[in-house]
Design a protein around this motif. Structure first.
Motif, PDB file in Angstrom:
ATOM      1  N   ARG A 377     -14.769 -42.988  53.794  1.00 27.14           N
ATOM      2  CA  ARG A 377     -14.724 -43.902  52.753  1.00 27.14           C
ATOM      3  C   ARG A 377     -15.809 -44.991  52.967  1.00 27.14           C
ATOM      4  NH1 ARG A 377      -9.581 -44.430  50.561  1.00 27.14           N
ATOM      5  NH2 ARG A 377      -7.811 -43.507  51.726  1.00 27.14           N
ATOM      6  N   GLY A 378     -16.158 -45.936  52.001  1.00 31.95           N
ATOM      7  CA  GLY A 378     -17.228 -46.662  52.024  1.00 31.95           C
ATOM      8  C   GLY A 378     -18.655 -46.304  51.932  1.00 31.95           C
ATOM      9  N   SER A 379     -18.697 -45.413  50.926  1.00 36.85           N
ATOM     10  CA  SER A 379     -20.343 -44.747  50.592  1.00 36.85           C
ATOM     11  C   SER A 379     -20.334 -44.549  49.261  1.00 36.85           C
ATOM     12  CB  SER A 379     -20.259 -43.454  51.531  1.00 36.85           C
ATOM     13  OG  SER A 379     -19.324 -42.634  51.002  1.00 36.85           O
ATOM     14  N   LYS A 380     -21.397 -43.774  49.007  1.00 38.44           N
ATOM     15  CA  LYS A 380     -21.792 -43.709  47.563  1.00 38.44           C
ATOM     16  C   LYS A 380     -20.700 -42.535  46.888  1.00 38.44           C
ATOM     17  CE  LYS A 380     -25.510 -40.254  47.596  1.00 38.44           C
ATOM     18  NZ  LYS A 380     -26.822 -40.005  47.440  1.00 38.44           N
ATOM     19  N   ARG A 381     -20.605 -42.827  45.801  1.00 37.85           N
ATOM     20  CA  ARG A 381     -19.549 -41.682  45.062  1.00 37.85           C
ATOM     21  C   ARG A 381     -20.485 -40.669  44.398  1.00 37.85           C
ATOM     22  NH1 ARG A 381     -14.314 -42.654  43.927  1.00 37.85           N
ATOM     23  NH2 ARG A 381     -13.459 -41.386  42.059  1.00 37.85           N
ATOM     24  N   VAL A 382     -19.962 -39.379  44.634  1.00 36.88           N
ATOM     25  CA  VAL A 382     -20.354 -38.299  44.145  1.00 36.88           C
ATOM     26  C   VAL A 382     -19.645 -38.005  42.420  1.00 36.88           C
ATOM     27  CG1 VAL A 382     -20.581 -35.664  44.333  1.00 36.88           C
ATOM     28  CG2 VAL A 382     -20.773 -37.219  46.310  1.00 36.88           C
ATOM     29  N   GLU A 383     -20.571 -37.748  41.586  1.00 34.95           N
ATOM     30  CA  GLU A 383     -20.076 -37.549  40.334  1.00 34.95           C
ATOM     31  C   GLU A 383     -19.457 -36.029  40.274  1.00 34.95           C
ATOM     32  OE1 GLU A 383     -18.607 -37.849  36.838  1.00 34.95           O
ATOM     33  OE2 GLU A 383     -20.013 -39.652  37.734  1.00 34.95           O
ATOM     34  N   LEU A 384     -18.071 -35.779  40.317  1.00 32.61           N
ATOM     35  CA  LEU A 384     -17.522 -34.751  40.242  1.00 32.61           C
ATOM     36  C   LEU A 384     -17.965 -33.684  39.331  1.00 32.61           C
ATOM     37  CD1 LEU A 384     -13.987 -35.694  41.409  1.00 32.61           C
ATOM     38  CD2 LEU A 384     -15.731 -34.982  42.894  1.00 32.61           C
ATOM     39  N   SER A 385     -18.223 -34.139  38.125  1.00 27.59           N
ATOM     40  CA  SER A 385     -18.741 -33.352  36.979  1.00 27.59           C
ATOM     41  C   SER A 385     -19.655 -32.427  37.447  1.00 27.59           C
ATOM     42  CB  SER A 385     -18.926 -34.099  35.802  1.00 27.59           C
ATOM     43  OG  SER A 385     -20.056 -34.900  36.018  1.00 27.59           O
ATOM     44  N   ARG A 386     -20.638 -32.674  38.374  1.00 27.09           N
ATOM     45  CA  ARG A 386     -21.745 -31.774  38.788  1.00 27.09           C
ATOM     46  C   ARG A 386     -21.364 -30.505  39.401  1.00 27.09           C
ATOM     47  NH1 ARG A 386     -25.742 -33.518  40.833  1.00 27.09           N
ATOM     48  NH2 ARG A 386     -26.246 -31.966  42.656  1.00 27.09           N
ATOM     49  N   PHE A 387     -20.176 -30.629  39.837  1.00 30.08           N
ATOM     50  CA  PHE A 387     -19.535 -29.354  40.562  1.00 30.08           C
ATOM     51  C   PHE A 387     -18.782 -28.501  39.500  1.00 30.08           C
ATOM     52  CE2 PHE A 387     -19.557 -32.281  43.875  1.00 30.08           C
ATOM     53  CZ  PHE A 387     -20.635 -31.869  44.726  1.00 30.08           C
ATOM     54  N   MET A 388     -18.541 -28.953  38.473  1.00 28.57           N
ATOM     55  CA  MET A 388     -17.181 -28.378  37.607  1.00 28.57           C
ATOM     56  C   MET A 388     -17.829 -27.302  36.507  1.00 28.57           C
ATOM     57  SD  MET A 388     -15.112 -31.864  36.562  1.00 28.57           S
ATOM     58  CE  MET A 388     -14.647 -31.175  34.974  1.00 28.57           C
ATOM     59  N   GLY A 389     -17.098 -26.355  36.341  1.00 29.03           N
ATOM     60  CA  GLY A 389     -17.578 -25.420  35.464  1.00 29.03           C
ATOM     61  C   GLY A 389     -16.602 -23.889  35.777  1.00 29.03           C
ATOM     62  N   ARG A 390     -16.904 -22.912  34.966  1.00 25.59           N
ATOM     63  CA  ARG A 390     -16.295 -21.567  35.216  1.00 25.59           C
ATOM     64  C   ARG A 390     -17.339 -20.621  35.721  1.00 25.59           C
ATOM     65  NH1 ARG A 390     -12.936 -19.628  30.329  1.00 25.59           N
ATOM     66  NH2 ARG A 390     -11.479 -20.881  31.475  1.00 25.59           N
ATOM     67  N   PHE A 391     -17.025 -19.989  36.706  1.00 29.98           N
ATOM     68  CA  PHE A 391     -18.007 -19.245  37.568  1.00 29.98           C
ATOM     69  C   PHE A 391     -17.344 -17.611  37.910  1.00 29.98           C
ATOM     70  CE2 PHE A 391     -18.450 -23.694  38.849  1.00 29.98           C
ATOM     71  CZ  PHE A 391     -19.514 -23.791  38.610  1.00 29.98           C
ATOM     72  N   ALA A 392     -18.052 -16.884  38.149  1.00 30.84           N
ATOM     73  CA  ALA A 392     -17.415 -15.380  38.103  1.00 30.84           C
ATOM     74  C   ALA A 392     -18.294 -14.641  39.116  1.00 30.84           C
ATOM     75  CB  ALA A 392     -17.250 -14.916  36.646  1.00 30.84           C
ATOM     76  N   SER A 393     -17.671 -13.612  39.532  1.00 31.86           N
ATOM     77  CA  SER A 393     -18.433 -12.341  40.282  1.00 31.86           C
ATOM     78  C   SER A 393     -17.721 -11.052  39.790  1.00 31.86           C
ATOM     79  CB  SER A 393     -18.363 -12.517  41.830  1.00 31.86           C
ATOM     80  OG  SER A 393     -17.037 -12.241  42.099  1.00 31.86           O
ATOM     81  N   GLU A 394     -18.089 -10.004  40.088  1.00 32.22           N
ATOM     82  CA  GLU A 394     -17.587  -8.737  39.998  1.00 32.22           C
ATOM     83  C   GLU A 394     -15.972  -8.587  40.326  1.00 32.22           C
ATOM     84  OE1 GLU A 394     -20.492  -9.158  41.196  1.00 32.22           O
ATOM     85  OE2 GLU A 394     -21.767  -8.057  40.115  1.00 32.22           O
ATOM     86  N   TRP A 395     -15.661  -9.707  41.081  1.00 35.33           N
ATOM     87  CA  TRP A 395     -14.284  -9.592  41.912  1.00 35.33           C
ATOM     88  C   TRP A 395     -13.417 -10.471  41.133  1.00 35.33           C
ATOM     89  CZ3 TRP A 395     -13.003  -6.312  45.979  1.00 35.33           C
ATOM     90  CH2 TRP A 395     -14.003  -5.831  46.636  1.00 35.33           C
ATOM     91  N   SER A 396     -13.942 -11.700  40.632  1.00 35.99           N
ATOM     92  CA  SER A 396     -12.982 -12.531  40.002  1.00 35.99           C
ATOM     93  C   SER A 396     -13.674 -13.578  39.317  1.00 35.99           C
ATOM     94  CB  SER A 396     -12.352 -13.366  41.404  1.00 35.99           C
ATOM     95  OG  SER A 396     -13.378 -14.162  41.995  1.00 35.99           O
ATOM     96  N   ILE A 397     -12.656 -14.672  38.733  1.00 34.86           N
ATOM     97  CA  ILE A 397     -13.228 -15.874  37.972  1.00 34.86           C
ATOM     98  C   ILE A 397     -12.402 -16.893  38.388  1.00 34.86           C
ATOM     99  CG2 ILE A 397     -11.694 -15.225  36.119  1.00 34.86           C
ATOM    100  CD1 ILE A 397     -13.953 -16.207  34.355  1.00 34.86           C
ATOM    101  N   VAL A 398     -13.178 -18.147  38.463  1.00 38.88           N
ATOM    102  CA  VAL A 398     -12.447 -19.282  38.997  1.00 38.88           C
ATOM    103  C   VAL A 398     -13.007 -20.513  37.936  1.00 38.88           C
ATOM    104  CG1 VAL A 398     -14.423 -19.636  40.920  1.00 38.88           C
ATOM    105  CG2 VAL A 398     -11.954 -20.474  41.121  1.00 38.88           C
ATOM    106  N   ASP A 399     -12.304 -21.317  37.921  1.00 40.76           N
ATOM    107  CA  ASP A 399     -12.593 -22.755  37.299  1.00 40.76           C
ATOM    108  C   ASP A 399     -12.423 -23.557  38.249  1.00 40.76           C
ATOM    109  OD1 ASP A 399     -12.825 -21.601  34.781  1.00 40.76           O
ATOM    110  OD2 ASP A 399     -10.805 -21.939  34.264  1.00 40.76           O
ATOM    111  N   VAL A 400     -13.803 -24.775  38.423  1.00 41.57           N
ATOM    112  CA  VAL A 400     -13.871 -25.875  39.114  1.00 41.57           C
ATOM    113  C   VAL A 400     -13.513 -26.914  38.282  1.00 41.57           C
ATOM    114  CG1 VAL A 400     -14.885 -27.166  40.874  1.00 41.57           C
ATOM    115  CG2 VAL A 400     -15.082 -24.420  40.930  1.00 41.57           C
ATOM    116  N   VAL A 401     -12.407 -27.760  38.518  1.00 42.90           N
ATOM    117  CA  VAL A 401     -12.275 -28.630  37.376  1.00 42.90           C
ATOM    118  C   VAL A 401     -11.515 -29.789  38.028  1.00 42.90           C
ATOM    119  CG1 VAL A 401      -9.890 -27.415  36.830  1.00 42.90           C
ATOM    120  CG2 VAL A 401     -10.922 -29.065  34.944  1.00 42.90           C
ATOM    121  N   GLN A 402     -11.830 -31.126  37.459  1.00 44.69           N
ATOM    122  CA  GLN A 402     -10.949 -32.249  37.813  1.00 44.69           C
ATOM    123  C   GLN A 402     -10.190 -32.743  37.061  1.00 44.69           C
ATOM    124  OE1 GLN A 402     -13.518 -35.816  37.513  1.00 44.69           O
ATOM    125  NE2 GLN A 402     -11.696 -37.161  38.130  1.00 44.69           N
ATOM    126  N   VAL A 403      -8.632 -32.646  37.973  1.00 48.18           N
ATOM    127  CA  VAL A 403      -7.724 -32.937  37.468  1.00 48.18           C
ATOM    128  C   VAL A 403      -6.937 -34.032  38.083  1.00 48.18           C
ATOM    129  CG1 VAL A 403      -5.288 -31.973  36.989  1.00 48.18           C
ATOM    130  CG2 VAL A 403      -7.035 -30.351  36.945  1.00 48.18           C
TER     131      VAL A 403
END
Length: 478
Positions: A377-403
């Motif tokens: 706590r008590g530090s600068k805040r990270v903008e979560l949207s920079r991490f978000m998106g849909r990502f995939a490999s040959e194995w799987s697909i994953v969404d990183v999303v703020q809920v």
């Protein structure tokens, strides 16, 4: 706008993309979705095709056959008449449809028909009309079937879903109001809400824009177009046509505090459980008066579903929170219920506060790269949207999303977006950490983000080995 509504809107922004992927993965031709919170229509979207042969794109103005949603609309008309003292729900149906006198159903009440407690046959032995083999029954055939042996079990013995029972209710409405079923429903339900694209059967106006229904994937990978005939005398059970937005608007009238159609007392009467049963997934559910009831995320949701030739539909209403979700699909095996439930879970999840802070300290704390590193706590805040998106490999697909306040990893391959979702911890502006939950994945490991000069994600390494997913490839639908 409240923080809770902002969080819900954020979850719905993601829900549309999740639904689009689920429609693509299940090879459903198309889907409409509408979501209301309070008086606001927050989502009104369509994805996919209205017709696979013409390749017409599906729009929000296209109309679906909403099938057994018709029972919910019919029940609403009866509750309105009961409020006006035109009839009583304990009246026997035979008091209005005299052809029922002298039959085993002479004493069956309106309420017993509305709650599927009458014991009447579901669709009769001659149900080929559900496979487009013959017409739906007219009034004469409906009454003839009921009089000739439509009684299957004793009234009030068991929950026995019956389209023929609701067909009789349509005849009761016509007798009580001395109008056609269509005129009665327009006067009591659709006109008061301003619903112009919602009609009790086929919409034969020049402005009509029907979707084409399609077969399911049962023993063949191809989907074929299916006809959409008149529901005949079963229009009160299964005939209605509507759009997702208009059906959600109807659902809004079943939220407590909204008295456009019914008092809260009448809503409570409709929504009270008369029967419990196991649905087709094996989950416990219950039924009121023309109203399905189910539990999702600890909340009671009401509404109805519908299955028509080549179409599958579902509406969920959380009557105390004022949330309405409608999903309409144009294939007979369309996962409308699954999609509506998934959206409901995303909304409810957005209202949960974070179990971990979202800020970090750049200098202090455990060394970055340690599996035990955590935000402070008590530090600068990270903008979560920079991490978000849909990502995939040959194995799987994953969404990183703020809920809500949490950053989640959700697999759109799963029919339930929340059941297997995992919460990610922010370590710094380029690093997340997977949770320490026991399992087969990379428990507690770090996710290292690689960004380009414009801040776009190029790849994620460490616990995952993924890159931004490509757009969905089109596939043959017929």
């Amino acid at each position: 706008m409240t923080d809770a509504l902002l969080a819900a809107r954020g979850a719905l922004d993601y829900a549309v993309g999740w639904l689009e992927y689920r429609v693509w993965r299940t090879r459903v031709p198309g889907a409409q979705v509408a979501v209301m919170i309070g008086d606001d229509l927050i989502v009104n979207r369509a994805v996919g095709m209205a017709d696979t042969e013409s390749e017409e794109r599906l729009g929000t103005a296209h109309q679906f056959r909403i099938a057994s949603h018709s029972k919910w609309l019919t029940a609403t008309a009866f509750l309105r008449l009961a409020e006006a003292d035109v009839l009583a729900l304990d009246d026997p149906a035979s008091a209005f449809v005299t052809e029922l006198e002298g039959t085993p159903f002479a004493d069956v009440t309106i309420a017993e028909l509305l709650s599927h407690g009458s014991g009447i046959t579901r669709d009769s032995d001659d149900k080929g009309f559900w496979s487009a083999d013959g017409d739906f029954p007219d009034r004469e055939r409906l009454l003839e079937t009921v009089r000739a042996g439509g009684d299957v079990v004793e009234p009030n013995a068991v929950f026995k879903y019956s389209n023929f029972g609701f067909g009789l209710l349509g005849l009761v409405l016509e007798a009580v109001t001395e109008r056609t079923y269509e005129e009665t429903m327009r006067e009591l339900v659709t006109r008061p809400l301003g619903l112009t694209r919602t009609v009790p059967d086929i919409d034969d106006r020049k402005s009509a824009k029907p979707v084409t229904g399609h077969s399911g994937i049962v023993t063949d990978h191809r989907r074929t177009p299916m006809p959409s005939p008149s529901a005949g005398a079963l229009h009160a059970a299964t005939g209605f046509t509507s759009t997702a937005a208009e059906l959600a608007r109807f659902g809004r009238a079943h939220v407590y505090g909204n008295e456009e159609l019914l008092s809260d007392r009448s809503k409570a009467r409709m929504q009270r459980a008369h029967w419990t049963y196991r649905d087709r997934s094996g989950a416990e559910a219950s039924y009121g008066l023309g109203t399905m009831r189910t539990e999702i995320g600890g909340s009671l949701w009401v509404g109805h579903g519908g299955s028509w030739l080549g179409q599958s539909t579902r509406t969920l209403v959380e009557p105390r929170l004022g949330i309405v979700i409608t999903v309409l699909t144009n294939s007979i095996d369309g996962p409308a219920d699954e999609l509506a439930r998934g959206i409901a879970k995303l909304i409810l999840q957005s209202q949960k506060t974070s179990s971990k802070p979202l800020s970090l300290v750049a200098e202090a704390g455990p060394a970055v790269g340690s599996a035990s590193a955590s935000p402070t706590r008590g530090s600068k805040r990270v903008e979560l949207s920079r991490f978000m998106g849909r990502f995939a490999s040959e194995w799987s697909i994953v969404d990183v999303v703020q809920v809500g306040e949490r950053l989640l990893a959700i697999s759109p391959q799963s029919p339930d977006p929340i059941a297997a979702a995992i919460e990610l911890t922010v370590i710094d502006e380029q690093t997340l950490r997977l949770p320490l939950d026991p399992g087969f994945d990379s428990v507690g490991e770090l996710l290292h983000y690689d960004f380009d000069a414009k801040g776009r994600v190029r790849s994620i390494s460490g616990g995952w080995d993924v890159r931004p997913a490509s757009s969905l490839e089109s596939f043959p639908l017929s």
